[in-house]
Write a protein that holds these residues in place. Structure first.
Motif, mmCIF file in Angstrom:
data_model
loop_
_atom_site.group_PDB
_atom_site.id
_atom_site.type_symbol
_atom_site.label_atom_id
_atom_site.label_comp_id
_atom_site.label_asym_id
_atom_site.label_seq_id
_atom_site.Cartn_x
_atom_site.Cartn_y
_atom_site.Cartn_z
ATOM 1 N N PRO A 100 -0.574 5.834 2.077
ATOM 2 C CA PRO A 100 -1.818 6.609 2.138
ATOM 3 C C PRO A 100 -2.516 6.565 3.494
ATOM 4 O O PRO A 100 -2.267 5.665 4.294
ATOM 5 N N ILE A 101 -3.410 7.531 3.685
ATOM 6 C CA ILE A 101 -4.329 7.479 4.823
ATOM 7 C C ILE A 101 -5.300 6.317 4.604
ATOM 8 O O ILE A 101 -5.406 5.771 3.504
ATOM 9 N N LYS A 102 -6.000 5.990 5.694
ATOM 10 C CA LYS A 102 -6.897 4.829 5.683
ATOM 11 C C LYS A 102 -7.886 4.849 4.504
ATOM 12 O O LYS A 102 -8.125 3.829 3.858
ATOM 13 N N ALA A 103 -8.455 5.999 4.236
ATOM 14 C CA ALA A 103 -9.451 6.081 3.156
ATOM 15 C C ALA A 103 -8.829 5.702 1.818
ATOM 16 O O ALA A 103 -9.487 5.082 0.976
ATOM 17 N N GLY A 104 -7.554 6.036 1.610
ATOM 18 C CA GLY A 104 -6.858 5.676 0.376
ATOM 19 C C GLY A 104 -6.446 4.215 0.381
ATOM 20 O O GLY A 104 -6.460 3.541 -0.658
ATOM 21 N N ALA A 105 -6.090 3.714 1.559
ATOM 22 C CA ALA A 105 -5.639 2.323 1.680
ATOM 23 C C ALA A 105 -6.776 1.342 1.406
ATOM 24 O O ALA A 105 -6.534 0.161 1.153
ATOM 25 N N SER A 203 2.617 -5.441 -13.717
ATOM 26 C CA SER A 203 2.279 -4.450 -12.708
ATOM 27 C C SER A 203 2.914 -3.115 -13.033
ATOM 28 O O SER A 203 4.059 -3.049 -13.474
ATOM 29 N N ALA A 204 2.134 -2.056 -12.825
ATOM 30 C CA ALA A 204 2.630 -0.690 -12.997
ATOM 31 C C ALA A 204 2.648 -0.027 -11.620
ATOM 32 O O ALA A 204 1.877 -0.411 -10.729
ATOM 33 N N PHE A 205 3.528 0.944 -11.462
ATOM 34 C CA PHE A 205 3.717 1.579 -10.148
ATOM 35 C C PHE A 205 3.856 3.080 -10.320
ATOM 36 O O PHE A 205 4.471 3.545 -11.283
ATOM 37 N N ILE A 206 3.311 3.810 -9.358
ATOM 38 C CA ILE A 206 3.573 5.248 -9.320
ATOM 39 C C ILE A 206 3.886 5.645 -7.873
ATOM 40 O O ILE A 206 3.572 4.906 -6.942
ATOM 41 N N ILE A 207 4.504 6.823 -7.740
ATOM 42 C CA ILE A 207 4.477 7.489 -6.434
ATOM 43 C C ILE A 207 3.670 8.759 -6.627
ATOM 44 O O ILE A 207 3.722 9.386 -7.691
ATOM 45 N N SER A 208 2.921 9.115 -5.576
ATOM 46 C CA SER A 208 2.059 10.281 -5.665
ATOM 47 C C SER A 208 2.218 11.118 -4.398
ATOM 48 O O SER A 208 2.416 10.576 -3.311
ATOM 49 N N ASP A 209 2.130 12.440 -4.566
ATOM 50 C CA ASP A 209 2.163 13.322 -3.388
ATOM 51 C C ASP A 209 0.773 13.878 -3.084
ATOM 52 O O ASP A 209 0.608 14.792 -2.300
ATOM 53 N N GLY A 210 -0.237 13.335 -3.766
ATOM 54 C CA GLY A 210 -1.607 13.806 -3.560
ATOM 55 C C GLY A 210 -2.026 14.793 -4.631
ATOM 56 O O GLY A 210 -3.212 15.016 -4.844
ATOM 57 N N GLU A 211 -1.034 15.378 -5.308
ATOM 58 C CA GLU A 211 -1.312 16.348 -6.371
ATOM 59 C C GLU A 211 -0.782 15.828 -7.701
ATOM 60 O O GLU A 211 -1.425 15.930 -8.722
ATOM 61 N N ASP A 212 0.414 15.317 -7.636
ATOM 62 C CA ASP A 212 1.135 14.912 -8.830
ATOM 63 C C ASP A 212 1.620 13.475 -8.681
ATOM 64 O O ASP A 212 1.532 12.909 -7.594
ATOM 65 N N THR A 262 -7.456 7.354 -11.788
ATOM 66 C CA THR A 262 -7.342 6.920 -10.392
ATOM 67 C C THR A 262 -7.002 8.125 -9.516
ATOM 68 O O THR A 262 -7.629 8.353 -8.478
ATOM 69 N N LEU A 263 -6.023 8.920 -9.965
ATOM 70 C CA LEU A 263 -5.620 10.056 -9.131
ATOM 71 C C LEU A 263 -6.700 11.127 -9.082
ATOM 72 O O LEU A 263 -6.958 11.702 -8.018
ATOM 73 N N SER A 264 -7.368 11.393 -10.202
ATOM 74 C CA SER A 264 -8.404 12.414 -10.127
ATOM 75 C C SER A 264 -9.591 11.885 -9.315
ATOM 76 O O SER A 264 -10.236 12.640 -8.587
ATOM 77 N N GLY A 265 -9.843 10.580 -9.373
ATOM 78 C CA GLY A 265 -10.897 9.983 -8.551
ATOM 79 C C GLY A 265 -10.582 10.121 -7.068
ATOM 80 O O GLY A 265 -11.446 10.486 -6.262
ATOM 81 N N LEU A 266 -9.337 9.841 -6.703
ATOM 82 C CA LEU A 266 -8.945 9.974 -5.294
ATOM 83 C C LEU A 266 -9.151 11.412 -4.827
ATOM 84 O O LEU A 266 -9.694 11.656 -3.749
ATOM 85 N N LYS A 267 -8.723 12.343 -5.654
ATOM 86 C CA LYS A 267 -8.896 13.769 -5.284
ATOM 87 C C LYS A 267 -10.371 14.090 -5.124
ATOM 88 O O LYS A 267 -10.773 14.759 -4.182
ATOM 89 N N ASN A 268 -11.163 13.585 -6.059
ATOM 90 C CA ASN A 268 -12.601 13.842 -6.006
ATOM 91 C C ASN A 268 -13.245 13.271 -4.739
ATOM 92 O O ASN A 268 -14.215 13.818 -4.224
#
Ligand code: AMP
Ligand code: GLY
Length: 427
Positions: A100-105, A203-212, A262-268
């Motif tokens: 991720p970019i810094k804001a995501g990290a 622990s759970a893991f995902i990969i994300s492309d920013g949309e999905d 988490t993903l919708s929060g990041l998008k928001n």
């Protein structure tokens, strides 16, 4: 389809060896470089002597060598903004970065940020408050109201050492004072005090492309140096995947209550998150709570998760960098994979390096991922606390662990230590 892909992996541990091993098998790959890598990664591709924290040099190397994708193994370069650095210069911005970019990290780089984020988006986590030196008295009052044991966390990155769990009030207050006085440097300027959660971790893991996103297999690691989870914390002494108690019902709760918000929060927040998210979870009576976010794969979790991915990992990660993960297929092996970490005597305290590693050629039936090794002429020697991760497939956990332990007994180096009870709480 873009083919003849060149990949640069940043990092030097077992996680990076597992990534390089998998990526080197891709039909789409032309060349894989690892910076700085270790003796194991050198068998999968070419090691390059670069510091992952020196963005300018990394980016120049990537340009000169026609790199299509940079995969960032550890968190530090992400928290420091390596992805932003690539995006910010048009000479490098065509190169895909997995991480991720810094804001995501900040999800990993600041526990105060991560807690605030979870609160804002209703993600289950331990109740908490954050304090600085200025409100030390309030912090002591807050501690008094909490049930024991007390959980104190340095806000910033502290190499896995910034979390203290203390039963005694006076000791907790004393440690809080030390944290504000620089025990963890700048990382402890803000301290999160939170409720202790009782349960079993995974622990759970995902990969994300920013949309999905795609959900990767879950894993359980064993962090303490001593058997039955005793003694000092380490980077991780072993892991297994899948985790038997993480059944479909539990994973569905993780997806609905944690992954999606988490993903919708990041998008928001305006963050297009491209990369791995590692959710450190506590299973409290069947309900998942987030203990921490990490913005990368785990180590040694990668050494059990990556072998279970049957699909082409380069193809999946191109889905991340090209923002079309939705169109990619991911197939996961139903087998169990276990890993047992061989470490240097004395770790996680002081230990000696440079011990010759013997008998690797005599092993069979396991993947030997190098964590802290280096080549010295014809010899491979230890160069870190965690030395080798021995990963094995099995139709169940017992079979996988039997193979890992057989090979853990064969490989030798002076001072070798490993936990003999990986998976003990899952049987
Ligand atoms: P962290 O660095 O946040 O993963 O914390 C290190 C370890 O401390 C975790 O793996 C847990 O075992 C433990 N821990 C952290 N927070 C809590 C909590 N709120 N309740 C119980 N255990 C915790
Ligand atoms: N094994 C835990 C971590 O990678 O943070």
């Amino acid at each position: 389809m873009t083919d003849n892909i060149n990949v640069l992996i940043l990092g030097s541990g077992g996680r990076e060896h597992a990534l390089a091993w998998k990526i080197a098998q891709s039909s789409r790959i032309k060349k894989v470089y690892i910076a700085p890598g270790n003796a194991g990664t050198a068998m999968e591709g070419e090691n390059v002597n670069l510091d992952p924290g020196d963005f300018e040099t990394v980016a120049e190397f990537a340009c000169e060598n026609d790199i299509d994708m940079v995969i960032v193994g550890p968190e530090a370069p992400l928290v420091k903004g390596i992805h932003d650095f690539f995006l910010g210069n048009e000479k490098y911005s065509h190169i895909g970065v997995v991480g991720p970019i810094k804001a995501g990290a900040l999800l990993e780089g600041s526990k105060d940020f991560a807690k605030g984020f979870m609160k804002k988006y209703g993600i289950p986590t331990a109740a908490y408050r954050s304090f600085t030196r200025e409100n030390y008295t309030d912090a002591c009052e807050f501690l008094k109201e909490m049930k024991r044991p007390y959980v104190l966390k340095a806000d910033g990155l502290a190499a896995g050492k910034g979390v203290l769990i203390i039963s005694d009030y006076d000791e907790a207050v004393g440690e809080l004072d030390k944290m504000f006085s620089g025990k963890f440097g700048k990382a402890g300027k803000t301290v999160v005090i939170e409720e202790f959660l009782k349960g079993i971790e995974l622990s759970a893991f995902i990969i994300s492309d920013g949309e999905d996103y795609k959900i990767l297999p879950e894993a359980k690691d064993y962090k303490r140096i001593g058997e039955k989870d005793t003694g000092l914390n380490t980077g991780g002494m072993g892991a297994v995947s899948p985790v038997p108690f993480a059944d479909d019902v539990f994973i569905a709760k993780v997806e609905e209550r944690i992954i999606k918000p988490t993903l919708s929060g990041l998008k928001n927040e305006g963050i297009r998150y491209k990369g791995f998210i590692f959710f450190g979870l506590m299973n409290v009576n069947g309900d998942p709570y987030v203990i921490e976010y990490n913005v990368r794969m785990g180590d040694p979790e990668a050494e059990v998760i990556i072998p279970r991915i049957k699909s082409d990992l380069v193809d999946l990660l191109l889905g991340v960098t090209e923002t079309n993960l939705r169109d990619r297929k991911m197939e996961i092996s139903g087998d169990t994979v276990s890993t047992v970490m061989l470490v240097s005597g004395g770790y996680p305290g002081s230990y000696e390096k440079g011990k010759e590693i013997l008998n690797m050629e005599k092993t069979s039936g396991s993947l030997i991922f190098h964590a802290g090794t280096r080549r010295e002429g014809s010899r491979v020697v230890s160069s870190g606390g965690r030395v080798l991760a021995i990963s094995s497939f099995g139709s169940d956990m017992d079979e996988a662990l039997r193979k890992s332990y057989a090979n853990a007994g064969i490989i030798d180096f002076q001072g070798k230590y490993f936990r003999k009870d990986i998976g003990f709480d899952l049987a």
